[in-house]
Enzyme design. Structure first.
Site, PDB file in Angstrom:
ATOM      1  CB  SER A  97      56.885  28.218  44.170  1.00  0.00           C
ATOM      2  OG  SER A  97      55.800  27.632  44.853  1.00  0.00           O
ATOM      3  CD  GLU A 115      52.001  36.136  38.112  1.00  0.00           C
ATOM      4  OE1 GLU A 115      50.887  36.566  37.741  1.00  0.00           O
ATOM      5  OE2 GLU A 115      52.158  35.038  38.693  1.00  0.00           O
ATOM      6  CG  ASP A 160      50.822  27.396  42.955  1.00  0.00           C
ATOM      7  OD1 ASP A 160      49.619  27.228  43.210  1.00  0.00           O
ATOM      8  OD2 ASP A 160      51.630  27.892  43.756  1.00  0.00           O
TER       9      ASP A 160
END
Length: 276
Positions: A97, A115, A160
């Site tokens: 993404s 992340e 996500d």
């Protein structure tokens, strides 16, 4: 369910998710005002489909490779975005993404990536070094709340997660409720895997009780009947989707369904409003 990006890169869920992300951002970009794009679980950003982890599942053969074999022009934007990270004629690398979103940026737009896994965050910084993206290494749900409302007047948050934790859905529900109170007009996209319909229906019931007015659910069930104990598809919850996006959605969903239907199955790819 543990859904690490690297094992599933380029599968049918990625094709649907990334095709819809492209359409959603481009619909928002019909207005000139700046956008802030936030990816809370960004992963590595780029995946080798010939690598060990991707080869172990082989899921790209039922996803991105099917999309490239299809001829429907409605998938052209998606195919072009994948091809942009590959040598001409190859589909070896698959953009996560972050790379899809980076391709969509206009000069006035902002991209914020997060992340938590240190190794993935390190890889992500390397993959995004040629972009203006800001990369964070924080708890995804803490960052989600901290970043809204966005500094620009409009924004999109993409959530996500790998669904590694048993409380993942509960954290999403609680954070969405808190974020919506702070940023009621913001666009939020939440990806989720589909395994069993009854379990998923319970989560939808809890989300419905949040009382969010414009709450779209897009669901892709791969098989004509549920396959017990396995991955059956994936979906997206989209809060405040723009009108231009929802109007163009039906033919795009049909194109994706037809391209990705497993052999012997028609599959189902639908969009419905989640409301009381």
């Amino acid at each position: 369910m543990n859904y690490r990006h690297s094992f599933h890169a380029g599968n049918s869920a990625d094709v649907v998710k990334h095709s819809l992300l492209i359409a959603l951002v481009r619909a928002l970009q019909q207005k000139e005002g700046a956008l802030t794009l936030i990816d809370t679980h960004a992963g590595c950003g780029l995946y080798d489909l010939h690598g060990d982890q991707a080869q172990r599942t082989g899921e790209s053969t039922q996803g991105v490779l099917r999309a490239f074999a299809d001829t429907n022009p409605l998938l052209d934007d998606y195919r072009a975005a994948v091809q942009a990270v590959n040598v001409e004629g190859e589909q070896r690398l698959y953009p996560g993404s972050p790379r899809f979103l980076a391709q969509l940026l206009r000069p006035q737009d902002v991209l914020i990536l997060n992340e938590k896994h240190p190794e993935d965050a390190y890889a992500l910084r390397g993959v995004m070094r040629d972009t203006q993206a800001a990369v964070h290494e924080r708890d995804a749900y803490e960052l989600w709340l901290a970043m809204v409302p966005t500094r620009t007047s409009r924004g999109v948050v993409v959530v996500d997660p790998p669904y590694e934790q048993t409380d993942e859905r509960a954290r999403i529900t609680a954070t969405l409720a808190a974020a919506h109170r702070k940023w009621a007009h913001g666009v939020t996209v939440i990806w989720y895997p589909l395994k069993e319909r009854p379990t998923h229906a319970q989560w939808k019931h809890k989300l419905r009780r949040l009382g969010i007015p414009k709450f779209l659910t897009v669901e892709h069930w791969l098989y004509d009947s549920d396959q017990p104990g396995i991955y059956n598809g994936a979906g997206l919850f989209i809060v405040n989707p723009p009108y231009a996006f929802t109007q163009a959605l039906p033919p795009l969903l049909e194109a994706l369904r037809a391209a990705l239907a497993p052999e012997g199955h028609r599959g189902e790819l639908t969009a419905d409003w989640l409301s009381d």
